[in-house]
Design a protein around this motif. Structure first.
Motif, PDB file in Angstrom:
ATOM      1  N   UNK A 169       0.822  -1.217   0.000  1.00  0.00           N
ATOM      2  CA  UNK A 169       0.000   0.000   0.000  1.00  0.00           C
ATOM      3  C   UNK A 169       0.854   1.265   0.000  1.00  0.00           C
ATOM      4  N   UNK A 170       1.869   1.269   0.872  1.00  0.00           N
ATOM      5  CA  UNK A 170       2.752   2.441   0.950  1.00  0.00           C
ATOM      6  C   UNK A 170       4.163   1.973   1.286  1.00  0.00           C
ATOM      7  N   UNK A 171       5.078   2.149   0.327  1.00  0.00           N
ATOM      8  CA  UNK A 171       6.467   1.767   0.556  1.00  0.00           C
ATOM      9  C   UNK A 171       7.177   2.964   1.205  1.00  0.00           C
ATOM     10  N   UNK A 172       7.688   2.805   2.445  1.00  0.00           N
ATOM     11  CA  UNK A 172       8.398   3.919   3.089  1.00  0.00           C
ATOM     12  C   UNK A 172       9.618   4.331   2.246  1.00  0.00           C
ATOM     13  N   UNK A 173       9.872   5.629   2.136  1.00  0.00           N
ATOM     14  CA  UNK A 173      10.994   6.139   1.332  1.00  0.00           C
ATOM     15  C   UNK A 173      12.323   5.509   1.744  1.00  0.00           C
ATOM     16  N   UNK A 174      12.488   5.272   3.043  1.00  0.00           N
ATOM     17  CA  UNK A 174      13.743   4.709   3.536  1.00  0.00           C
ATOM     18  C   UNK A 174      14.004   3.323   2.924  1.00  0.00           C
ATOM     19  N   UNK A 175      12.956   2.613   2.529  1.00  0.00           N
ATOM     20  CA  UNK A 175      13.136   1.294   1.910  1.00  0.00           C
ATOM     21  C   UNK A 175      13.952   1.410   0.630  1.00  0.00           C
ATOM     22  N   UNK A 176      13.642   2.413  -0.179  1.00  0.00           N
ATOM     23  CA  UNK A 176      14.382   2.597  -1.431  1.00  0.00           C
ATOM     24  C   UNK A 176      15.857   2.911  -1.149  1.00  0.00           C
ATOM     25  N   UNK A 177      16.105   3.725  -0.133  1.00  0.00           N
ATOM     26  CA  UNK A 177      17.485   4.055   0.234  1.00  0.00           C
ATOM     27  C   UNK A 177      18.243   2.805   0.678  1.00  0.00           C
ATOM     28  N   UNK A 178      17.611   2.008   1.512  1.00  0.00           N
ATOM     29  CA  UNK A 178      18.246   0.770   1.995  1.00  0.00           C
ATOM     30  C   UNK A 178      18.556  -0.143   0.814  1.00  0.00           C
ATOM     31  N   UNK A 179      17.557  -0.359  -0.044  1.00  0.00           N
ATOM     32  CA  UNK A 179      17.732  -1.307  -1.149  1.00  0.00           C
ATOM     33  C   UNK A 179      18.740  -0.832  -2.191  1.00  0.00           C
ATOM     34  N   UNK A 180      18.802   0.464  -2.420  1.00  0.00           N
ATOM     35  CA  UNK A 180      19.768   0.991  -3.403  1.00  0.00           C
ATOM     36  C   UNK A 180      21.194   0.917  -2.887  1.00  0.00           C
ATOM     37  N   UNK A 181      21.369   0.973  -1.571  1.00  0.00           N
ATOM     38  CA  UNK A 181      22.716   1.063  -1.004  1.00  0.00           C
ATOM     39  C   UNK A 181      23.261  -0.229  -0.411  1.00  0.00           C
ATOM     40  N   UNK A 182      22.449  -1.257  -0.325  1.00  0.00           N
ATOM     41  CA  UNK A 182      22.937  -2.509   0.260  1.00  0.00           C
ATOM     42  C   UNK A 182      23.651  -3.353  -0.791  1.00  0.00           C
ATOM     43  N   UNK A 183      24.676  -4.039  -0.353  1.00  0.00           N
ATOM     44  CA  UNK A 183      25.425  -4.912  -1.257  1.00  0.00           C
ATOM     45  C   UNK A 183      24.909  -6.350  -1.212  1.00  0.00           C
ATOM     46  N   UNK A 184      24.240  -6.708  -0.118  1.00  0.00           N
ATOM     47  CA  UNK A 184      23.805  -8.098   0.029  1.00  0.00           C
ATOM     48  C   UNK A 184      22.289  -8.194  -0.134  1.00  0.00           C
ATOM     49  N   UNK A 185      21.783  -9.376  -0.490  1.00  0.00           N
ATOM     50  CA  UNK A 185      20.333  -9.544  -0.623  1.00  0.00           C
ATOM     51  C   UNK A 185      19.623  -9.157   0.680  1.00  0.00           C
ATOM     52  N   UNK A 186      18.626  -8.298   0.552  1.00  0.00           N
ATOM     53  CA  UNK A 186      17.924  -7.764   1.720  1.00  0.00           C
ATOM     54  C   UNK A 186      16.422  -7.867   1.533  1.00  0.00           C
ATOM     55  N   UNK A 187      15.781  -8.509   2.477  1.00  0.00           N
ATOM     56  CA  UNK A 187      14.331  -8.646   2.497  1.00  0.00           C
ATOM     57  C   UNK A 187      13.786  -7.627   3.480  1.00  0.00           C
ATOM     58  N   UNK A 188      12.735  -6.928   3.073  1.00  0.00           N
ATOM     59  CA  UNK A 188      12.120  -5.949   3.962  1.00  0.00           C
ATOM     60  C   UNK A 188      10.684  -6.360   4.243  1.00  0.00           C
TER      61      UNK A 188
END
Length: 188
Positions: free
Chosen positions: A70-89
């Motif tokens: 419904x609503x993806x928090x903006x911080x999710x995009x920051x985390x996913x763009x900057x992580x090097x390893x597979x990350x599940x949110x």
């Protein structure tokens, strides 16, 4: 086997509500169409897993992520763009997904996958793909295809013939992001 052939074989099984055993960006996974409640029931049965324990699903890009939350928090995009390893949110308020995939607190764990086979398969399926480790609940997570129990291999409708020699030691990181701004690291 070619990548395209494996994708098409898997797609045929998934569209019929079947289960696949496939390589991911982390460990080998059992997968099904994340919008098909009957297929999800089969995953729980195969893993002998209590259906109150939620499963992870994967999407191929941010656009698909936004379609199922419904609503993806903006911080999710920051985390996913900057992580090097597979990350599940874990997100609040999933939508357009099978209800038996959603946790009791109305959350859903989703990974934007960076793995060519998975990305292409999800793109063609046009829906999220369930991704849960290829083991019976409570048993160790297999680090390679050869460690997967015969009951799992025999319990799926199709085994992808790619990356069978790959050895992986780590599942994805898991982070819970609440719409109220809380961030909780579940698994590093």
């Amino acid at each position: 086997m070619s990548l395209d052939k494996e994708i098409n074989q898997s797609l045929n099984v998934l569209k019929k509500g079947g289960l696949i055993l496939y390589p991911t960006d982390t460990v080998w996974g059992i997968g099904c169409d994340a919008t098909n409640p009957d297929a999800i029931k089969k995953v729980y049965a195969l893993k002998k897993r209590d259906d109150s324990k939620a499963l992870i699903c994967m999407v191929n890009d941010f656009r698909m992520l936004g379609h199922y939350v419904e609503e993806v928090p903006e911080v999710a995009y920051d985390i996913l763009k900057n992580t090097q390893k597979p990350t599940t949110i874990i997100y609040d308020n999933p939508i357009r997904i099978a209800s038996n995939l959603v946790a009791n607190d109305n959350t859903l764990a989703i990974r934007v996958v960076r793995h060519r086979f998975c990305q292409e398969l999800i793109k063609k399926l046009k829906r999220p793909l369930v991704s849960t480790s290829a083991n019976i609940s409570g048993q160790p997570t297999p680090k390679s295809f050869k460690e997967i129990h015969a009951d799992i291999i025999n319990g799926v409708d199709y085994v992808v013939k790619l990356e069978k020699e790959k050895v992986t030691t780590k599942p994805s990181s898991i982070i819970k992001l609440s719409n109220n701004g809380l961030v909780n690291i579940i698994r590093k």
